[in-house]
Scaffold this motif. Structure first.
Motif, PDB file in Angstrom:
ATOM      1  N   ASP A  70      -0.371  -4.502  94.338  1.00  0.00           N
ATOM      2  CA  ASP A  70      -1.791  -4.177  94.149  1.00  0.00           C
ATOM      3  C   ASP A  70      -2.119  -2.958  95.017  1.00  0.00           C
ATOM      4  N   TYR A  73      -2.834  -3.528  98.685  1.00  0.00           N
ATOM      5  CA  TYR A  73      -3.705  -4.653  99.049  1.00  0.00           C
ATOM      6  C   TYR A  73      -2.926  -5.974  98.996  1.00  0.00           C
ATOM      7  N   HIS A 113      -5.631 -12.665 101.766  1.00  0.00           N
ATOM      8  CA  HIS A 113      -4.343 -13.024 101.186  1.00  0.00           C
ATOM      9  C   HIS A 113      -3.292 -12.088 101.754  1.00  0.00           C
ATOM     10  N   ARG A 215     -12.337  -1.775 107.768  1.00  0.00           N
ATOM     11  CA  ARG A 215     -13.011  -2.149 106.543  1.00  0.00           C
ATOM     12  C   ARG A 215     -12.327  -3.458 106.147  1.00  0.00           C
ATOM     13  N   ASP A 217     -11.349  -6.281 103.748  1.00  0.00           N
ATOM     14  CA  ASP A 217     -11.162  -6.523 102.325  1.00  0.00           C
ATOM     15  C   ASP A 217     -11.618  -7.935 101.952  1.00  0.00           C
ATOM     16  N   VAL A 218     -12.324  -8.050 100.826  1.00  0.00           N
ATOM     17  CA  VAL A 218     -12.724  -9.361 100.302  1.00  0.00           C
ATOM     18  C   VAL A 218     -13.328 -10.244 101.399  1.00  0.00           C
ATOM     19  N   MET A 240     -15.764  -9.485  90.904  1.00  0.00           N
ATOM     20  CA  MET A 240     -15.768  -9.833  92.323  1.00  0.00           C
ATOM     21  C   MET A 240     -16.929 -10.748  92.706  1.00  0.00           C
ATOM     22  N   GLU A 278     -16.369  -5.742 102.992  1.00  0.00           N
ATOM     23  CA  GLU A 278     -16.373  -5.619 101.542  1.00  0.00           C
ATOM     24  C   GLU A 278     -16.768  -6.988 100.988  1.00  0.00           C
ATOM     25  N   HIS A 339     -12.482   2.925  95.175  1.00  0.00           N
ATOM     26  CA  HIS A 339     -11.256   2.802  94.379  1.00  0.00           C
ATOM     27  C   HIS A 339     -11.280   1.618  93.419  1.00  0.00           C
ATOM     28  N   ASP A 340     -12.373   0.861  93.367  1.00  0.00           N
ATOM     29  CA  ASP A 340     -12.466  -0.305  92.483  1.00  0.00           C
ATOM     30  C   ASP A 340     -13.484  -0.150  91.357  1.00  0.00           C
ATOM     31  N   ARG A 427      -8.531  -0.327  87.128  1.00  0.00           N
ATOM     32  CA  ARG A 427      -9.129   0.661  88.029  1.00  0.00           C
ATOM     33  C   ARG A 427      -8.313   1.931  88.233  1.00  0.00           C
TER      34      ARG A 427
HETATM   35  C1  GLC Z   1     -10.523  -5.550  97.265  1.00  0.00           C
HETATM   36  C2  GLC Z   1      -9.917  -4.183  97.126  1.00  0.00           C
HETATM   37  C3  GLC Z   1      -9.216  -4.122  95.818  1.00  0.00           C
HETATM   38  C4  GLC Z   1      -8.127  -5.156  95.806  1.00  0.00           C
HETATM   39  C5  GLC Z   1      -8.682  -6.537  96.103  1.00  0.00           C
HETATM   40  C6  GLC Z   1      -7.595  -7.499  96.460  1.00  0.00           C
HETATM   41  O1  GLC Z   1     -11.514  -5.759  96.340  1.00  0.00           O
HETATM   42  O2  GLC Z   1     -10.883  -3.204  97.298  1.00  0.00           O
HETATM   43  O3  GLC Z   1      -8.691  -2.865  95.555  1.00  0.00           O
HETATM   44  O4  GLC Z   1      -7.484  -5.179  94.569  1.00  0.00           O
HETATM   45  O5  GLC Z   1      -9.561  -6.519  97.200  1.00  0.00           O
HETATM   46  O6  GLC Z   1      -7.102  -7.225  97.742  1.00  0.00           O
END
Ligand code: GLC
Ligand code: CA
Length: 554
Positions: A70, A73, A113, A215, A217-218, A240, A278, A339-340, A427
């Protein structure tokens, strides 16, 4: 340590309250070794152009060790650099050069994760059910007579089910593990103290190296509702969870303890290190829960990013944001692209809706209208950078880059594309390597001409060197906006709405600057005042449709 960290700052004047933060997507920024994938030495070599642009900080998407299922990520080792991007020494050098240029550096932390190649997950597979190794992730027995059905009905963000059944060490069909995202991204169990302790160590590892923040993530996903109850999202829901109210794997209250703990870890370090969430939530009020005084410092304002080019809707989300974030002592933040999501130069003029995460491709109902999209994007950014608080930019938007719609099918790499059996494009269209020089190989992304996603033939017009020489280019507009934002201290300002411009305008005062955007279909009469900057041509005191101006109060 650098000067940046030594600078004293009064409470309430921390750098992240007003910063403009530029997102670097390392794979697609600059490629020093010519293998077609951007890298840390590439970033270092191009930092000068970001200093010229006038940003305060950069955020780097993940460059840690990862099988890249990913795009990074999916982290296999949180405390080392993937050889694809360079080495830890390359990172240190990049950080030092950024700091010398007065640019702070935020790195991406992925706590929800890991990769399935992480040593912990490999150990969990080998150890049996009920073992401490399994307890670091979310393993459950299946339903049905022989455990052949997944433990619940949750659907992965990337499509397909959220559970994968493993084969136990003795070869028999075994337990299932939870993955909100790809099957290669098993979710940690954040109720396990061992997981919490490990991530404190990861934070310290990067803080010790001198990063200015993370930053996260999730940041709304770490805690799942007790009992993991079945849940079916609305048909056209954002992937999301950004438009849903009560989802058992998003925004569960227990998640806030994690960030209260991290806040303490960051407070041990000098220099106002920052955490940015995020977290996709339906309203600014809900998002503000992540930035209460003892939690994170910033949260992405996705309700703002997801608002259409519509004046009443924009006025409302801006008002709600400026109420909700300061109410808990946090700055409002603003963002239009990352980027999403579909780049805003395309997203703001689509022929049909396209929910976040689905992406667009040649057969999508939603197609961009390029000229209109760019005009609106320039106007929208000119509104955003006039607002008080902190703003995020995504690499390439300063060039006016559109979403790449016509990527060949066999080039696409987003797991969404594969997991939905090519139903959702995903994306990749916003992740194409950015153009630097119109006539160089790969537009100057590297000198070999290789690019992990193909760059469109018509991108020479967006190359930085072309736009640099053009006073009307999007790059020139961004530079002017950023310079004026700094000169007039707009980040630290206050917003006052101005009446009398009609329902289809966005008009406000911030300090000694007046910002007026015409979101309607007919030209607007401008008040007297010197034009500081305009997102498009303005003649005879009339503001054309889809155009924004900043006026001086004098
Ligand atoms: C966040 C990231 C995204 C990624 C996802 C899983 O939303 O911005 O790009 O695929 O988390 O880690
Ligand atoms: Ca490379």
């Amino acid at each position: 340590m650098t000067q940046l960290h030594d600078a004293a700052s009064l409470p309430g004047s921390e750098w992240w309250r007003t910063a403009v933060i530029y997102q670097i997507y390392p794979r697609s920024f600059a490629d020093a070794n010519g293998d077609g994938i951007g890298d840390l030495p590439g970033i270092t070599s191009r930092l000068g152009s970001l200093a010229e642009l006038g940003v305060d900080a950069i955020w780097l998407s993940p460059f840690m060790v990862s099988p890249q299922k990913d795009a990074g990520y999916d982290v296999a080792d949180y405390c080392d650099v993937d050889p694809l991007f360079g080495t830890l020494e390359d990172f240190d050098r990049m950080l030092a050069v950024a700091h010398e240029l007065g640019i702070r550096v935020i790195v991406d932390l992925v706590p929800n994760h890991s990769s399935d190649q992480h040593v912990w997950f490999q150990e969990a597979l080998k150890a049996g059910p009920g073992s401490p190794e399994r307890a670091r992730y979310i393993f459950r027995d299946g339903r049905g007579e022989n455990g052949e059905l997944p433990p619940n009905n949750w659907e992965s963000v990337f499509g397909g089910g959220m559970w994968e059944r493993i084969t136990e060490a003795d070869g028999t069909p075994g337990q299932w593990y939870l993955h909100i995202f790809d099957v290669s991204q098993p979710d940690f169990d954040w109720t396990n103290p061992e997981v919490r302790e490990a991530f404190r160590g990861v934070l310290r590892f990067w803080l010790d190296r001198g990063v200015d923040g993370f930053r996260v993530d999730v940041a709304h996903g770490l805690i799942k509702k007790d009992g993991l109850p079945d849940y079916t999202p609305a048909e056209d829901a954002d992937s999301m969870g950004g438009d849903e109210e009560d989802v058992p794997y998003w925004g569960q209250p227990g998640v806030h303890d994690v960030y209260r703990d991290w806040n303490q870890v960051l407070a041990e370090y000098p220099g106002n290190r920052a955490l940015c969430a995020e977290a996709w939530l339906p309203t600014p009020e809900k998002t503000a829960l992540w930035v209460r005084p003892d939690e994170m410092h910033q949260a992405f304002n996705f309700p703002y990013a997801m608002t259409d080019w519509n004046a009443p809707a924009l006025r409302k989300v801006i008002t709600d944001s400026l109420r909700a974030f300061p109410a808990v002592g946090a700055p409002a933040t603003w963002v239009l692209s990352n980027h999403d999501v579909i780049r805003h130069a395309s997203r703001l003029a689509l022929t049909a809706d396209s929910p976040q995460g689905e992406g667009i491709g040649p057969t999508s109902a939603a197609q961009p209208i390029p000229e209109l999209g760019l005009r609106r994007a320039r106007a929208a950014t000119s509104v955003m950078l006039g607002l008080p608080g902190s703003a995020y930019l995504f690499q390439g938007e300063e060039l006016g880059l559109p979403e790449v719609v016509n990527l060949p099918d066999d080039a696409r790499q987003d797991p969404t594309w594969f997991r939905t059996h090519h139903e959702k494009y995903g994306r990749d269209g916003c992740r194409v390597p950015i153009p630097w020089e119109a006539s160089a190989p790969a537009y100057g992304f590297n000198d070999s001409g290789a690019a992990w996603l193909p760059q469109p033939a018509e991108w020479a017009q967006f190359a930085r060197d072309v736009e640099e020489g053009d006073p009307d280019s999007t790059l020139s507009l961004y530079r002017s906006l950023l310079r004026l934002r700094r000169e007039h201290a707009l980040g630290a300002g206050d917003l006052t709405w101005l009446e009398g411009f009609g329902d289809n305008a966005i008009a406000f005062r911030n300090g000694d600057v007046t910002v007026i955007a015409n979101v309607g279909a007919t030209p607007l009469q401008l008040p007297a005042g010197r034009i500081l900057v305009a997102s498009g041509p303005v003649t005879e005191g009339m503001l054309p449709t889809d155009t924004t101006v900043w006026l001086a109060a004098d």
